[in-house]
Structure formats: C-alpha cells, structure tokens
Design an enzyme around this catalytic site. Sequence first.
Site, PDB file in Angstrom:
ATOM      1  CB  CYS A  14      -0.817   0.020   1.352  1.00 19.77           C
ATOM      2  SG  CYS A  14      -2.271  -1.124   1.051  1.00 19.77           S
ATOM      3  CG  ASP A 223      -9.164  -2.087   6.126  1.00 27.27           C
ATOM      4  OD1 ASP A 223      -9.443  -0.828   5.534  1.00 27.27           O
ATOM      5  OD2 ASP A 223      -8.804  -2.840   5.345  1.00 27.27           O
TER       6      ASP A 223
END
Lengths: 347, 82
Positions: A14, A223
């Site tokens: 990410c 999240d």
Amino acid sequence: MEVDLLQMIDNGGCSAKIPPKQLEEILKYLPLPEDPNILVDIDSQDDAGVYRVNDELALVLTTDFFPPVCSDPYEFGQIAAANSISDVYAMGGTPVTALNIMMFPSAKLPLEVYAEILKGGSNKASEAGVRIIGGHTIDDFPPKYGLAVVGYVHPRKIITNAAARPGDSLILTKPVGIGVILAGQRMKMTSENDVNLAKSLMKMLNRSGAEVMKKFNIRGATDITGFGLAGHALKMAKASKVAINIKMKNVPLIGETYRLVDEGCIPGASFRNLDFAEPDTYFAPDLDYNLRMIAFDAQTSGGLLICAPSGYEDKILQELKNAGMPEASVIGNVTKFDSKFLHLTNL
Amino acid sequence: MQIADTRGQQCPAPLIATRKLLKETAKGDSFQVITGSRNAFDNISRFLKDNKIIFKVREENSAWIITITKNEEEQPLLNIEN
C-alpha cells in the site's frame, strides 16, 4: 527457482498508492452516480462500496492490488488477498466471491512465479471462505496482484467510516510499523524476526476482528492501510464529523519499528500521508517526532480501527485478545469536533 | 566536514544517513548530505524543518547538496540559498 520479488520495486504494498492529496484532487471531478440503492459510496471515503439488493441483502464491493511486499511469490499472493478481502470485513460484511487482478511480466519472470502468486491468493481466499471465480492479467513490470471482492451484508448492519460517535473508544487490532519494517528490510536494517512478524501480520485475515465487531453490534470502523493509522483515522473523523484523539504511546508497534524510525528509516509514503493530513491535524507540541511519523506509516493489510461504545471497551478488547489478537489496544477516543478533526498526542 | 554522498541510493537511505550524521556530529558543527533524488531531498528538508534544524541547500548537476548544522540549542527555521 529463486526469484526475489522485492528486488523489482521501490515501493511495495500500500506504500505504492498514489499520494492521497492527488487522489482527492482527481476524485473531485468524478461524478457520483445517484441511486437510492447505493448505501455507501466514495463520498464517505469508506473502505468499500455497498449496494442494496433488497431489504435483507446488500453487496459489498471492493478492489485492491499492489506491487510485492515480500520476496516470496506465494507469500505475496497470500498477503495481497488478505489485504483485498479486509475491506469487506471492515464494512461488517461476509466476503463471498472474488476475481484475480494480475499484472505480470511474462518475458522477465518464469511463469511458475505467476502460478505461485495465484496459489497464495487462492489459499488465503479459501481460508476466508471466498471463491475466486475468474480474473484478468496484463503483461506489465513489476508484477502487481490483488483481488476484486464481493461480499454480503445486511443493509441495516453496515459498519462504516461515518459512524464514529463522541464517547467511543478506539481499538486497534494489529500493531503498526509494516511500512517501516519493509523499508528497513530493503535497507538491511531489520532483523529476520521482525520481517517474519510483519509478514504474519499482513497475512492475518481481519475475519476474527470482524466477528467480534458483529457480536458487539459495532457501527463505526475502518481498516488501516496505505494512508497510515493517522490518515485513516482522519478519514473516519471527517466522515463522522467528529474529532479523533490518538495517544501514540498506546499504539502497539511491530518489533523494532521505533528504533528504525529513530535511525531515519522513514518511508516516503509517511511524508506524503503527513502532507495530506496536516491541515486537519493538531500535533501536541511535545509529541515525540518518531511517534508522529509512525502515525503516518503506510500499512499493508493492517488491522481494524474499531469504535467501541463507552463501557464496552474492556469486553471487546478481551474478545479480540481471545480471538488471536494479543496486541489489540485502546489507542484513543472520539470527541465532539473542535477546530481539528485529528489530535495526535503522546498520551 | 563529514560528507554523505547518497547519490544512487534508494529512499530512505539519504534520510538514514542524515540522522546518523546528526547523531555523530558535535553541537555547532556542520556536515553535508548529497542526494540525487527530489523525493529524498523533500523528505530530508521536511525532517529538518520539523526538528528545527538549520540547513542550507545548493542544487548542482541534478543533485541536492544539503549543509546541515547541528543546533547548539533551538535555532530558527530553514534557510534556503539557491
């Protein structure tokens, strides 16, 4: 066959997301479709979209893919799948089916690597009860992999970014520091033990955490992924129109994360995340610099940030610990909005 | 003066070199960090500004030469010459 996927990339997982400031600029120009059955869209910057099919059923739709976060293709597949499925859990949904999304340099890497990545993804999907029923591959370098996932949720039991309420405590289910540990690995500063710890955390599904949320009828959660703990907390505060306070000394860290940051091992993504959040963030004047940067560390397949109603934090925490999240911790709380959405303090 | 030439090194190596020299250098002394990466320069300068550490920068042949002086105590912010 010895292939080290990490040698092919500058930014894995990410951390490779487009900087959040740029993304916000682009999304401004994207018209949102209007349909009363769209229950959650990009407007609340949520983890997934939710579409109502009937009064009992809504679909949770999400996709994620990224370049490698580890050397081994099979483990990369597992992590990418766990990360993709996580958004469904964060919305209170049950993931059901998925499609593979793959970019693979067929002229540069043996096809066994391709197969190993898919096998890893399939293994993690099976663990989550998700059936992978197709996919799509483009020839591209470096490899990238992820899933487009569909889940079910009851339309009145959706968990969103927009449901943090003043008085809630914030519980984080996994320690942070993934971005730091992975950068440290590339710099050869991280111990093997910490790398293994980071990998097992990234592979861990957020399913058990989601089950605990359902049991306690939690309505607000997200999240933690590419925008870091602080970035995702800020998105939640904005969507919920509240202030979120994080006590950084209560945030559990992976292994030697703090020492690495103290030695300057701060990934570029942390600075981009800081740039994005800064205008809306109050930094306590005595906030430890290293903790401040850890707040913005990009996570891959990070934990859930759960809004626990006052009086229930201890019970929820205990359930999370019993369910295999020993480091779950109360890291802050939610208060009424006052001048800044996010407040970062030592304690 | 100590010089860390980090040209050709991936992020965050230039910032790691900066923090290392900052710890090793005596108060009031200076050192240089050289990077060929715009991102690395941005990150280093952000780090220095946030920590109120005085520095000067010169851009030369697609490299940023950053001269950093370790504070005696708290000092005023950034000083860029170009």
